[in-house]
Design a protein around this motif. Structure first.
Motif, PDB file in Angstrom:
ATOM      1  N   TRP A  21     -17.027  22.758 -10.805  1.00  0.00           N
ATOM      2  CA  TRP A  21     -16.430  23.878 -11.536  1.00  0.00           C
ATOM      3  C   TRP A  21     -15.029  24.211 -11.038  1.00  0.00           C
ATOM      4  N   GLN A  22     -14.758  24.041  -9.716  1.00  0.00           N
ATOM      5  CA  GLN A  22     -13.400  24.310  -9.222  1.00  0.00           C
ATOM      6  C   GLN A  22     -12.388  23.356  -9.872  1.00  0.00           C
ATOM      7  N   HIS A  24     -12.769  21.907 -12.815  1.00  0.00           N
ATOM      8  CA  HIS A  24     -12.644  22.356 -14.208  1.00  0.00           C
ATOM      9  C   HIS A  24     -11.650  23.506 -14.295  1.00  0.00           C
ATOM     10  N   TRP A  25     -11.782  24.472 -13.396  1.00  0.00           N
ATOM     11  CA  TRP A  25     -10.883  25.627 -13.416  1.00  0.00           C
ATOM     12  C   TRP A  25      -9.447  25.200 -13.178  1.00  0.00           C
ATOM     13  N   HIS A  29      -6.561  26.002 -15.755  1.00  0.00           N
ATOM     14  CA  HIS A  29      -5.546  26.943 -15.281  1.00  0.00           C
ATOM     15  C   HIS A  29      -4.626  26.221 -14.288  1.00  0.00           C
ATOM     16  N   TYR A  32      -3.512  27.705 -10.946  1.00  0.00           N
ATOM     17  CA  TYR A  32      -4.383  27.821  -9.780  1.00  0.00           C
ATOM     18  C   TYR A  32      -4.017  26.710  -8.804  1.00  0.00           C
ATOM     19  N   ASP A 164     -17.384  24.414 -16.759  1.00  0.00           N
ATOM     20  CA  ASP A 164     -16.286  25.323 -16.397  1.00  0.00           C
ATOM     21  C   ASP A 164     -16.796  26.713 -16.012  1.00  0.00           C
ATOM     22  N   GLN A 169     -16.014  32.518 -14.004  1.00  0.00           N
ATOM     23  CA  GLN A 169     -14.678  32.925 -14.442  1.00  0.00           C
ATOM     24  C   GLN A 169     -14.623  34.434 -14.702  1.00  0.00           C
TER      25      GLN A 169
END
Length: 179
Positions: A21-22, A24-25, A29, A32, A164, A169
């Motif tokens: 997930w990190q 994906h983020w 974004h 980030y 994600d 989030q």
């Protein structure tokens, strides 16, 4: 005028792969920033804390930390040593390295249990192989963090199929928008 905090992603032991997930983020974004450790496979607490510290002080404004597993333990060590204020921290699946027997991680013992000097949320899974839900509750309590129990999702990593992770989030959004 409110300044949007910089989001620093702190993966754990062996980094976060492309389906984490990190990651994906990070793709969703691009602003980030992933804190890149020199050695993901043989981590040293002093090196990881120093790298995090450099990343935090390099930012021109407020920072929100988004840590997973050993990254959460790194945040606790960093806060105990430096005590610098950050806007907040999302601490996902903190690894209980005090009891998990992975030789490469024993230098992170003991996990600091002092209250964190910033708002934080701990997200824990009821069947995490690297931390019991009871231990996660204790860490959240001692760190002064709000605890979110995510149900049975393993270590909340790539194997958990979080994608994600919209619920995560939303927790991050709460931290960013707090005053």
């Amino acid at each position: 005028m409110t300044i949007t905090p910089t989001v620093l992603l702190l993966p754990g032991y062996q980094n976060s792969g492309p389906q984490h997930w990190q990651s994906h983020w990070e793709r969703l974004h691009p602003q980030y920033l992933r804190v890149e450790q020199a050695d993901w496979d043989f981590p040293l607490v002093e090196d990881w804390v120093a790298t995090l510290h450099k990343a935090v002080v390099a930012q021109p404004g407020p920072v929100v930390l988004v840590a997973h597993s050993l990254g959460c333990v790194t945040v606790a060590h960093w806060a105990a040593r430096h005590g610098l204020p950050v806007h907040g921290a999302l601490l996902v699946a903190p690894a209980d390295i005090d009891t998990v027997e992975i030789d490469e991680l024993t230098n992170f013992r003991p996990i600091p249990l002092e209250p964190l000097p910033f708002p934080s949320i701990v997200v824990a899974s009821s069947d995490d192989p690297y931390a019991s839900i009871e231990r996660s509750r204790l860490l959240a309590d001692r760190w002064g963090s709000r605890l979110v129990e995510a149900g049975a999702h393993g270590h909340l990593n790539s194997d958990s199929g979080m994608g994600d992770w919209p619920a995560g989030q939303e927790l991050l959004r709460e931290l960013i928008e707090q005053h």
